[in-house]
Design an enzyme around this catalytic site. Structure first.
Site, PDB file in Angstrom:
ATOM      1  N   GLU A 159      -8.967  13.853  -5.630  1.00 41.76           N
ATOM      2  CA  GLU A 159      -9.944  12.849  -5.192  1.00 41.76           C
ATOM      3  C   GLU A 159     -10.553  13.151  -3.822  1.00 41.76           C
ATOM      4  O   GLU A 159     -10.585  12.277  -2.951  1.00 41.76           O
ATOM      5  CB  GLU A 159      -9.294  11.459  -5.243  1.00 41.76           C
ATOM      6  N   GLU A 264      -5.731  11.835 -16.770  1.00 40.97           N
ATOM      7  CA  GLU A 264      -5.126  10.519 -16.520  1.00 40.97           C
ATOM      8  C   GLU A 264      -5.767   9.529 -17.487  1.00 40.97           C
ATOM      9  O   GLU A 264      -6.429   8.581 -17.088  1.00 40.97           O
ATOM     10  CB  GLU A 264      -5.342  10.107 -15.055  1.00 40.97           C
TER      11      GLU A 264
HETATM   12  O1  G3I Z   1       7.977   0.802  -6.387  1.00 38.01           O
HETATM   13  C1  G3I Z   1       7.403  -0.332  -5.729  1.00 38.01           C
HETATM   14  C2  G3I Z   1       8.280  -1.550  -5.951  1.00 38.01           C
HETATM   15  O2  G3I Z   1       9.536  -1.326  -5.328  1.00 38.01           O
HETATM   16  C3  G3I Z   1       7.574  -2.767  -5.365  1.00 38.01           C
HETATM   17  O3  G3I Z   1       8.322  -3.905  -5.666  1.00 38.01           O
HETATM   18  C4  G3I Z   1       6.185  -2.919  -5.957  1.00 38.01           C
HETATM   19  C5  G3I Z   1       5.423  -4.090  -5.331  1.00 38.01           C
HETATM   20  O4  G3I Z   1       4.037  -4.017  -5.594  1.00 38.01           O
HETATM   21  O5  G3I Z   1       5.455  -1.742  -5.698  1.00 38.01           O
HETATM   22  C6  G3I Z   1       6.039  -0.586  -6.278  1.00 38.01           C
HETATM   23  O6  G3I Z   1       5.244   0.515  -5.959  1.00 38.01           O
HETATM   24  C7  G3I Z   1       4.017   0.642  -6.655  1.00 38.01           C
HETATM   25  C8  G3I Z   1       4.030   1.983  -7.380  1.00 38.01           C
HETATM   26  O7  G3I Z   1       2.785   2.207  -7.967  1.00 38.01           O
HETATM   27  C9  G3I Z   1       5.097   2.039  -8.482  1.00 38.01           C
HETATM   28  O8  G3I Z   1       4.827   1.093  -9.465  1.00 38.01           O
HETATM   29  C10 G3I Z   1       2.905   0.620  -5.633  1.00 38.01           C
HETATM   30  O9  G3I Z   1       2.818  -0.680  -5.076  1.00 38.01           O
HETATM   31  C11 G3I Z   1       1.602   0.974  -6.297  1.00 38.01           C
HETATM   32  O10 G3I Z   1       0.588   1.101  -5.298  1.00 38.01           O
HETATM   33  C12 G3I Z   1       1.739   2.302  -7.036  1.00 38.01           C
HETATM   34  O11 G3I Z   1       0.548   2.517  -7.720  1.00 38.01           O
HETATM   35  C13 G3I Z   1       0.337   3.838  -8.182  1.00 38.01           C
HETATM   36  C14 G3I Z   1      -0.984   4.325  -7.624  1.00 38.01           C
HETATM   37  O12 G3I Z   1      -1.334   5.568  -8.186  1.00 38.01           O
HETATM   38  C15 G3I Z   1      -0.932   4.509  -6.124  1.00 38.01           C
HETATM   39  O13 G3I Z   1      -0.074   5.565  -5.813  1.00 38.01           O
HETATM   40  C16 G3I Z   1       0.312   3.803  -9.697  1.00 38.01           C
HETATM   41  O14 G3I Z   1       1.626   3.539 -10.195  1.00 38.01           O
HETATM   42  C17 G3I Z   1      -0.171   5.145 -10.235  1.00 38.01           C
HETATM   43  O15 G3I Z   1      -0.376   5.061 -11.620  1.00 38.01           O
HETATM   44  C18 G3I Z   1      -1.501   5.513  -9.581  1.00 38.01           C
HETATM   45  O16 G3I Z   1      -1.906   6.769 -10.040  1.00 38.01           O
HETATM   46  C19 G3I Z   1      -3.151   7.251  -9.527  1.00 38.01           C
HETATM   47  C20 G3I Z   1      -3.071   8.756  -9.491  1.00 38.01           C
HETATM   48  O17 G3I Z   1      -1.977   9.157  -8.723  1.00 38.01           O
HETATM   49  C21 G3I Z   1      -4.354   9.366  -8.937  1.00 38.01           C
HETATM   50  N1  G3I Z   1      -5.501   8.895  -9.681  1.00 38.01           N
HETATM   51  C22 G3I Z   1      -5.629   7.454  -9.808  1.00 38.01           C
HETATM   52  C23 G3I Z   1      -4.349   6.864 -10.406  1.00 38.01           C
HETATM   53  C24 G3I Z   1      -4.492   5.383 -10.574  1.00 38.01           C
HETATM   54  O18 G3I Z   1      -4.607   4.750  -9.356  1.00 38.01           O
END
Ligand code: G3I
Length: 376
Positions: A159, A264
């Site tokens: 990105e 994705e």
């Molecule tokens: O693990 C914590 C948990 O302990 C906590 O209670 C909870 C509260 O909101 O958050 C959890 O973490 C989350 C994590 O995903 C695991 O579920 C984060 O808040 C959340 O921001 C995170 O989101 C991820 C996101 O990237 C940001 O890194 C998504 O799972 C993941 O699918 C998404 O993937 C991205 C790709 O890497 C890049 N392209 C876009 C794609 C979608 O955003």
């Protein structure tokens, strides 16, 4: 395909004492798996979260092994997780992820080395060019070096483009300059000369951004830097992007001599009044009942539209199977998709091929039905 099919069926025919009609049923009617059905076309992947890597839910573990032959680290290889403090690496989960892939003979994708988002807080405090060069070097060399010969492909850069195709004003660009892109790919190549190296982004089928990505690849190639593929994050909906733009993108990226992969994949059916496309993780909006219409299940009429959309997309993928090396779904089943929490938290979304009970949806069957022969 026919030869493979016969070879696969032969032991069954020779060994099994069942009646002829039972053989026929087994061979032709048994629903097999995505990875078997598409094995001569492209890898079929999924992104894994912590629970799936730990094989905490048996249904998920079984499904992952049965259906997919490629895995991507959904979160645990991101900078904030893998290097949470300066020069302190946390490889616990990523080690397990790689071991799981090896155990199941899967094509393993590391995601992602350089991304402006999900940086560790300390990395956001890096002050100057020299410091940035040192940290990029340490980050990439340490991680790629650890998994040398084991991780098959890396999303080296994630990105890095704005919607108009210009370079995103990330901390890497600000401190290092445009050369950070070349440096990232070269550091990765040095650490593992055999691993495939990708540029990965969303909205890469939109004309302006596509031009930007083509420019990025061309610049790397012109400077003698290896880039093996473009990962088109397929965070799509029922209408966008059009099949025409997807096809043009496949052709344009392939014309650069790089592999094309859809990295994705998920298709959203719940409303989005802001008409958001792509996957800017900073967007998160307030919810309402109107915005979360299918809490009790997906109506057949929408299920059908989703199935048709997946069918059309996979038909196109098959048409260009000689250019596409991998199609990776962003998650295993609807219940754990990130789409339940973006762009509005706590909704009930249905973007994948498996439902909340790990059962194949109508969309799964529409994709499988595209294959004449389903291989055991
Ligand atoms: O693990 C914590 C948990 O302990 C906590 O209670 C909870 C509260 O909101 O958050 C959890 O973490 C989350 C994590 O995903 C695991 O579920 C984060 O808040 C959340 O921001 C995170 O989101 C991820 C996101 O990237 C940001 O890194 C998504 O799972 C993941 O699918 C998404 O993937 C991205 C790709 O890497 C890049 N392209 C876009 C794609 C979608 O955003």
């Amino acid at each position: 395909m026919t030869k493979l099919f016969l070879l696969a069926a032969l032991p069954l025919l020779l060994f099994n004492g069942c009646s002829q009609s039972t053989h026929q049923e087994n061979i032709t009617d048994e629903p097999l798996s995505l990875k078997a059905a598409f094995r001569d076309n492209f890898h079929i992947g999924t992104a894994l979260n912590k629970s799936q890597i730990n094989e905490a839910i048996p249904e998920a573990a079984t499904l992952i092994q049965k259906e997919f032959n490629s895995i991507t680290a959904e979160n645990m290889m991101k900078w904030m997780h893998i290097q949470p403090a300066t020069d302190t690496f946390n490889f616990e989960l990523s080690d397990k992820f790689v071991e799981l892939g090896e155990k199941n003979d899967m094509f393993i994708i590391g995601h992602t080395l350089v991304w402006h988002s999900q940086l560790a807080p300390w990395a956001n405090e890096i002050k100057d060019r020299e410091e940035m060069i040192g940290h990029l070097q340490n980050h990439i060399s340490t991680i790629v070096g650890r998994y040398k010969g084991r991780v098959n492909g890396w999303d080296v850069l994630n990105e890095a483009l704005n919607e108009d195709g210009s370079l995103r004003n990330s901390i890497f660009l600000q401190l290092f300059g445009e050369e950070y892109i070349k440096a990232a790919f070269e550091l990765a190549a040095e650490a593992d000369p055999e691993a495939e190296l990708y540029y990965n982004d969303y909205n890469l089928c939109n004309p302006a951004k596509r031009e930007g990505a083509i420019e990025l690849v061309k610049k790397l190639q012109a400077s003698g830097t290896r880039i093996d593929g473009v990962g088109i994050q397929a965070h799509w909906n029922l209408n966008h992007p059009s099949l025409e733009e997807i096809e043009k993108s496949i052709l344009d990226y392939a014309a650069l001599g790089v592999k094309v992969m859809f990295t994705e994949m998920d298709v959203t059916v719940i409303p989005n009044p802001w008409d958001l496309q792509g996957a800017d993780v900073d967007q998160n909006l307030e919810g309402s009942e109107f915005m979360n219409p299918y809490t009790e299940g997906l109506p057949d009429s929408v299920q059908t539209q989703l199935a048709k959309r997946y069918e059309d997309i996979f038909k196109l993928f098959l048409k260009h199977e000689n250019k596409i090396t991998r199609v990776t779904f962003w998650g295993v089943n609807d219940g754990q998709s990130w789409k339940n929490n973006w762009p509005i938290k706590g909704r009930t979304s249905y973007p994948l091929l498996f439902d909340r009970e790990y059962k194949p949806k109508m969309a799964y069957h529409s994709v499988m039905d595209l294959k004449e022969e389903k291989i055991h």
